[in-house]
Write a protein that holds these residues in place. Structure first.
Motif, PDB file in Angstrom:
ATOM      1  N   LEU A   4     -36.626 -12.945  86.595  1.00  0.00           N
ATOM      2  CA  LEU A   4     -36.290 -13.144  88.002  1.00  0.00           C
ATOM      3  C   LEU A   4     -34.835 -12.723  88.155  1.00  0.00           C
ATOM      4  CD1 LEU A   4     -36.930 -14.226  90.852  1.00  0.00           C
ATOM      5  CD2 LEU A   4     -36.122 -16.473  90.073  1.00  0.00           C
ATOM      6  N   LEU A   5     -34.632 -11.583  88.814  1.00  0.00           N
ATOM      7  CA  LEU A   5     -33.278 -11.058  89.029  1.00  0.00           C
ATOM      8  C   LEU A   5     -32.962 -11.200  90.508  1.00  0.00           C
ATOM      9  CD1 LEU A   5     -33.917  -7.851  86.966  1.00  0.00           C
ATOM     10  CD2 LEU A   5     -32.018  -9.394  86.474  1.00  0.00           C
ATOM     11  N   VAL A   6     -31.836 -11.834  90.815  1.00  0.00           N
ATOM     12  CA  VAL A   6     -31.502 -12.115  92.215  1.00  0.00           C
ATOM     13  C   VAL A   6     -30.026 -11.809  92.436  1.00  0.00           C
ATOM     14  CG1 VAL A   6     -31.429 -13.900  94.000  1.00  0.00           C
ATOM     15  CG2 VAL A   6     -33.217 -13.985  92.248  1.00  0.00           C
ATOM     16  N   GLY A   7     -29.727 -11.065  93.503  1.00  0.00           N
ATOM     17  CA  GLY A   7     -28.312 -10.805  93.749  1.00  0.00           C
ATOM     18  C   GLY A   7     -28.040 -10.288  95.143  1.00  0.00           C
ATOM     19  N   ASP A   8     -26.801 -10.465  95.585  1.00  0.00           N
ATOM     20  CA  ASP A   8     -26.379  -9.835  96.835  1.00  0.00           C
ATOM     21  C   ASP A   8     -25.763  -8.475  96.495  1.00  0.00           C
ATOM     22  OD1 ASP A   8     -23.725 -10.216  96.011  1.00  0.00           O
ATOM     23  OD2 ASP A   8     -23.364 -11.913  97.374  1.00  0.00           O
ATOM     24  N   GLU A   9     -25.077  -7.871  97.464  1.00  0.00           N
ATOM     25  CA  GLU A   9     -24.603  -6.491  97.264  1.00  0.00           C
ATOM     26  C   GLU A   9     -23.664  -6.341  96.068  1.00  0.00           C
ATOM     27  OE1 GLU A   9     -24.268  -8.405  99.914  1.00  0.00           O
ATOM     28  OE2 GLU A   9     -22.438  -8.007 101.079  1.00  0.00           O
ATOM     29  N   THR A  10     -22.888  -7.384  95.773  1.00  0.00           N
ATOM     30  CA  THR A  10     -21.955  -7.250  94.639  1.00  0.00           C
ATOM     31  C   THR A  10     -22.697  -7.209  93.304  1.00  0.00           C
ATOM     32  OG1 THR A  10     -21.629  -9.653  94.491  1.00  0.00           O
ATOM     33  CG2 THR A  10     -20.060  -8.411  95.839  1.00  0.00           C
ATOM     34  N   ALA A  11     -23.933  -7.722  93.298  1.00  0.00           N
ATOM     35  CA  ALA A  11     -24.732  -7.722  92.073  1.00  0.00           C
ATOM     36  C   ALA A  11     -25.726  -6.560  92.035  1.00  0.00           C
ATOM     37  CB  ALA A  11     -25.476  -9.046  91.939  1.00  0.00           C
ATOM     38  N   VAL A  12     -25.763  -5.754  93.096  1.00  0.00           N
ATOM     39  CA  VAL A  12     -26.675  -4.598  93.097  1.00  0.00           C
ATOM     40  C   VAL A  12     -26.378  -3.656  91.921  1.00  0.00           C
ATOM     41  CG1 VAL A  12     -27.220  -2.456  94.371  1.00  0.00           C
ATOM     42  CG2 VAL A  12     -27.363  -4.680  95.514  1.00  0.00           C
ATOM     43  N   PRO A  13     -25.093  -3.332  91.645  1.00  0.00           N
ATOM     44  CA  PRO A  13     -24.844  -2.443  90.493  1.00  0.00           C
ATOM     45  C   PRO A  13     -25.372  -3.038  89.192  1.00  0.00           C
ATOM     46  CG  PRO A  13     -22.876  -2.609  91.875  1.00  0.00           C
ATOM     47  CD  PRO A  13     -23.833  -3.649  92.372  1.00  0.00           C
ATOM     48  N   PHE A  64     -34.874  -9.396  93.422  1.00  0.00           N
ATOM     49  CA  PHE A  64     -34.567  -9.512  94.849  1.00  0.00           C
ATOM     50  C   PHE A  64     -33.111  -9.100  95.050  1.00  0.00           C
ATOM     51  CE2 PHE A  64     -37.950 -12.658  94.211  1.00  0.00           C
ATOM     52  CZ  PHE A  64     -38.821 -12.346  95.248  1.00  0.00           C
ATOM     53  N   LEU A  65     -32.907  -8.126  95.934  1.00  0.00           N
ATOM     54  CA  LEU A  65     -31.540  -7.654  96.187  1.00  0.00           C
ATOM     55  C   LEU A  65     -31.261  -7.707  97.684  1.00  0.00           C
ATOM     56  CD1 LEU A  65     -32.989  -5.272  94.056  1.00  0.00           C
ATOM     57  CD2 LEU A  65     -30.563  -5.050  93.656  1.00  0.00           C
ATOM     58  N   GLU A  66     -30.238  -8.464  98.069  1.00  0.00           N
ATOM     59  CA  GLU A  66     -29.860  -8.525  99.486  1.00  0.00           C
ATOM     60  C   GLU A  66     -28.661  -7.612  99.725  1.00  0.00           C
ATOM     61  OE1 GLU A  66     -29.700 -12.334 101.780  1.00  0.00           O
ATOM     62  OE2 GLU A  66     -27.660 -11.674 102.270  1.00  0.00           O
ATOM     63  N   VAL A  67     -28.782  -6.754 100.740  1.00  0.00           N
ATOM     64  CA  VAL A  67     -27.686  -5.837 101.081  1.00  0.00           C
ATOM     65  C   VAL A  67     -27.358  -6.003 102.563  1.00  0.00           C
ATOM     66  CG1 VAL A  67     -28.064  -4.114  99.269  1.00  0.00           C
ATOM     67  CG2 VAL A  67     -29.411  -3.987 101.380  1.00  0.00           C
ATOM     68  N   PRO A  68     -26.144  -5.618 102.969  1.00  0.00           N
ATOM     69  CA  PRO A  68     -25.764  -5.857 104.365  1.00  0.00           C
ATOM     70  C   PRO A  68     -26.688  -5.189 105.382  1.00  0.00           C
ATOM     71  CG  PRO A  68     -23.804  -5.460 103.039  1.00  0.00           C
ATOM     72  CD  PRO A  68     -24.987  -5.191 102.148  1.00  0.00           C
ATOM     73  N   VAL A  69     -27.023  -3.906 105.169  1.00  0.00           N
ATOM     74  CA  VAL A  69     -27.865  -3.205 106.157  1.00  0.00           C
ATOM     75  C   VAL A  69     -28.923  -2.364 105.443  1.00  0.00           C
ATOM     76  CG1 VAL A  69     -26.108  -3.102 107.983  1.00  0.00           C
ATOM     77  CG2 VAL A  69     -26.190  -1.284 106.269  1.00  0.00           C
ATOM     78  N   ALA A  70     -29.966  -1.982 106.182  1.00  0.00           N
ATOM     79  CA  ALA A  70     -31.084  -1.243 105.580  1.00  0.00           C
ATOM     80  C   ALA A  70     -30.606   0.064 104.939  1.00  0.00           C
ATOM     81  CB  ALA A  70     -32.139  -0.962 106.641  1.00  0.00           C
ATOM     82  N   GLY A  71     -29.542   0.646 105.494  1.00  0.00           N
ATOM     83  CA  GLY A  71     -29.014   1.895 104.941  1.00  0.00           C
ATOM     84  C   GLY A  71     -28.430   1.748 103.544  1.00  0.00           C
ATOM     85  N   ASP A 109     -34.621 -17.457 101.126  1.00  0.00           N
ATOM     86  CA  ASP A 109     -35.999 -17.650 101.606  1.00  0.00           C
ATOM     87  C   ASP A 109     -36.991 -16.893 100.725  1.00  0.00           C
ATOM     88  OD1 ASP A 109     -34.823 -19.124 103.556  1.00  0.00           O
ATOM     89  OD2 ASP A 109     -35.133 -17.676 105.175  1.00  0.00           O
ATOM     90  N   ALA A 110     -36.611 -15.675 100.319  1.00  0.00           N
ATOM     91  CA  ALA A 110     -37.523 -14.859  99.510  1.00  0.00           C
ATOM     92  C   ALA A 110     -37.732 -15.484  98.125  1.00  0.00           C
ATOM     93  CB  ALA A 110     -36.973 -13.441  99.371  1.00  0.00           C
ATOM     94  N   VAL A 111     -36.654 -15.987  97.537  1.00  0.00           N
ATOM     95  CA  VAL A 111     -36.767 -16.555  96.182  1.00  0.00           C
ATOM     96  C   VAL A 111     -37.560 -17.863  96.225  1.00  0.00           C
ATOM     97  CG1 VAL A 111     -35.452 -17.526  94.246  1.00  0.00           C
ATOM     98  CG2 VAL A 111     -34.672 -15.434  95.362  1.00  0.00           C
ATOM     99  N   VAL A 112     -37.281 -18.686  97.233  1.00  0.00           N
ATOM    100  CA  VAL A 112     -37.985 -19.962  97.372  1.00  0.00           C
ATOM    101  C   VAL A 112     -39.484 -19.712  97.564  1.00  0.00           C
ATOM    102  CG1 VAL A 112     -38.275 -21.860  99.008  1.00  0.00           C
ATOM    103  CG2 VAL A 112     -36.008 -21.317  98.142  1.00  0.00           C
ATOM    104  N   ALA A 113     -39.822 -18.722  98.406  1.00  0.00           N
ATOM    105  CA  ALA A 113     -41.240 -18.412  98.627  1.00  0.00           C
ATOM    106  C   ALA A 113     -41.869 -17.872  97.348  1.00  0.00           C
ATOM    107  CB  ALA A 113     -41.373 -17.393  99.758  1.00  0.00           C
ATOM    108  N   HIS A 114     -41.135 -17.022  96.652  1.00  0.00           N
ATOM    109  CA  HIS A 114     -41.649 -16.422  95.405  1.00  0.00           C
ATOM    110  C   HIS A 114     -41.961 -17.495  94.369  1.00  0.00           C
ATOM    111  CE1 HIS A 114     -41.893 -13.563  92.064  1.00  0.00           C
ATOM    112  NE2 HIS A 114     -41.024 -14.314  91.413  1.00  0.00           N
ATOM    113  N   LEU A 115     -41.092 -18.495  94.291  1.00  0.00           N
ATOM    114  CA  LEU A 115     -41.272 -19.541  93.271  1.00  0.00           C
ATOM    115  C   LEU A 115     -42.184 -20.664  93.757  1.00  0.00           C
ATOM    116  CD1 LEU A 115     -37.591 -19.745  91.961  1.00  0.00           C
ATOM    117  CD2 LEU A 115     -39.552 -18.762  90.762  1.00  0.00           C
TER     118      LEU A 115
END
Ligand SMILES: Cc1cc2nc3c(=O)[nH]c(=O)nc-3n(C[C@H](O)[C@H](O)[C@H](O)COP(=O)(O)OP(=O)(O)OC[C@H]3O[C@@H](n4cnc5c(N)ncnc54)[C@H](O)[C@@H]3O)c2cc1C
Length: 312
Positions: free
Chosen positions: A159-168, A186-193, A222-228
């Motif tokens: 289970l890998l989870v991160g925001d934009e700073t963890a995308v790299p 699961f990777l959260e980024v500021p915008v779809a682009g 929300d995505a991680v909670v639903a996944h688990l």
């Protein structure tokens, strides 16, 4: 002028910007090179290998010198005013290109576009140009350096989870996983682009979540909670309950919890979660309190804290 130190058990060297690419609205990709990178190396996959970059002071342009650095350089460095020595920040090696003296590191740097909270790292990234020079600390081949926190037991679900700073870091891990790895990222980024193409094993599902103005970390949570399959509402985390230096891995605990001694760990799910400290703290509570995740199976890392500059 010398631009490196050959006496230290790590690389401590000036690096030059070889190329710059605006990857997407929130990411700038810089390629950093130095003949010293010929001596870079780690045992096994790099995964989430972190490095330190020392940026010029945005006002004075002051940057640290690597001349004659010895084992005491950090203490000496910290004693100097930031206006002279610059500011140290942590980044991830997204990729390594070339070989020998032509080795370069790819570093993907987030621009802080939401709000006006900039720092020396994002300021530098927004203006980076070919030929610019900064200072880097990185592993020297044959010497222990640390900085790889992704250490799952063989055969576990990931289970890998991160925001934009963890995308790299997550993208780097995905590209280096064995072909039979399985799990979800699961990777959260500021915008779809900001969604990137990344190649991972077929058994690891990659889920991109674009914030698009939602509260930081909400979509990830929300995505991680639903996944688990965790029932119940969001865990409230008060600002004063957030450790900006949150770092809970099997080998280190910023809260002083007992560090695991059984390195093998049980089978099950291995969770690697990194990003804004409050968001990571909330997810940690779910995994540890409600699901009883074993300490040997988790790495919870605050990569940054909203409203708080990294110490350097
Ligand atoms: C192990 C590790 C690996 C990391 N890898 C990467 C990486 O590869 N790429 C990357 O971009 N970052 C990475 N980070 C995060 C990066 O170190 C921080 O975001 C750092 O704060 C950036 O420094 P700065 O000088 O821009 O901002 P700082 O001077 O530290 O902070 C100034 C202000 O900016 C805010 N801020 C900091 N980061 C962000 C952000 N991302 N978005 C919005 N506001 C922010 C702070 O809350 C503060 O108010 C990593 C962190 C760690 C610990």
């Amino acid at each position: 002028m010398t631009v490196t130190s050959s006496v230290l058990p790590m690389l401590f060297t000036e690096v030059e910007v070889v190329s710059v690419e605006r990857l997407s609205p929130s990411f700038v990709r810089v390629e950093l090179g130095s003949p010293e990178l010929a001596h870079f190396g780690v045992d096994g996959p790099r995964y989430d290998q972190r490095i330190k970059l020392i940026f010029p002071d945005p006002v004075t342009g002051g940057i640290t010198s690597t001349d004659d650095a010895d084992e005491s350089w950090l203490a000496t460095w910290l004693d100097r005013p930031a206006s002279e020595r610059g500011h140290m920040r942590t980044y991830t090696i997204r990729d390594v290109r070339g070989s020998g003296a032509r080795t370069t590191f790819i570093v993907d740097m987030v621009l802080h576009l939401e709000g006006d909270l900039v720092g020396p790292g994002s300021t530098w990234a927004s203006k980076a140009a070919v030929g610019d020079r900064i200072v880097m600390l990185a592993p020297r081949r044959g010497y222990p350096y640390g900085g790889i926190e992704f250490v799952p037991s063989p055969g576990v679900d990931l289970l890998l989870v991160g925001d934009e700073t963890a995308v790299p870091a997550i993208c780097s891990v995905l590209e280096q996983l064995p072909a039979d790895a399985r799990g979800t990222a699961f990777l959260e980024v500021p915008v779809a682009g900001d969604v990137q193409d990344v190649e991972g094993p077929a058994g690891v599902e990659v889920v991109w979540l674009a914030r698009e103005g939602a509260e930081l970390g909400q979509r990830l949570h929300d995505a991680v909670v639903a996944h688990l399959g965790i029932p119940g509402a969001q865990v409230e985390v008060a600002p004063d309950e957030v450790d900006p230096d949150l770092w809970e891995t099997p080998y280190y605990s910023s809260s002083g919890e007992e560090v695991a001694t059984d390195e093998a760990g049980p089978s099950g799910t291995y969770a690697w979660i990194a990003g804004e400290s409050k968001v990571v703290t909330g997810l940690r509570r779910h995994l540890v309190n409600e699901l009883g995740f074993d300490r040997r199976q988790v790495a919870f890392m605050g990569y940054w804290r909203r409203g708080v500059a990294m110490r350097s």
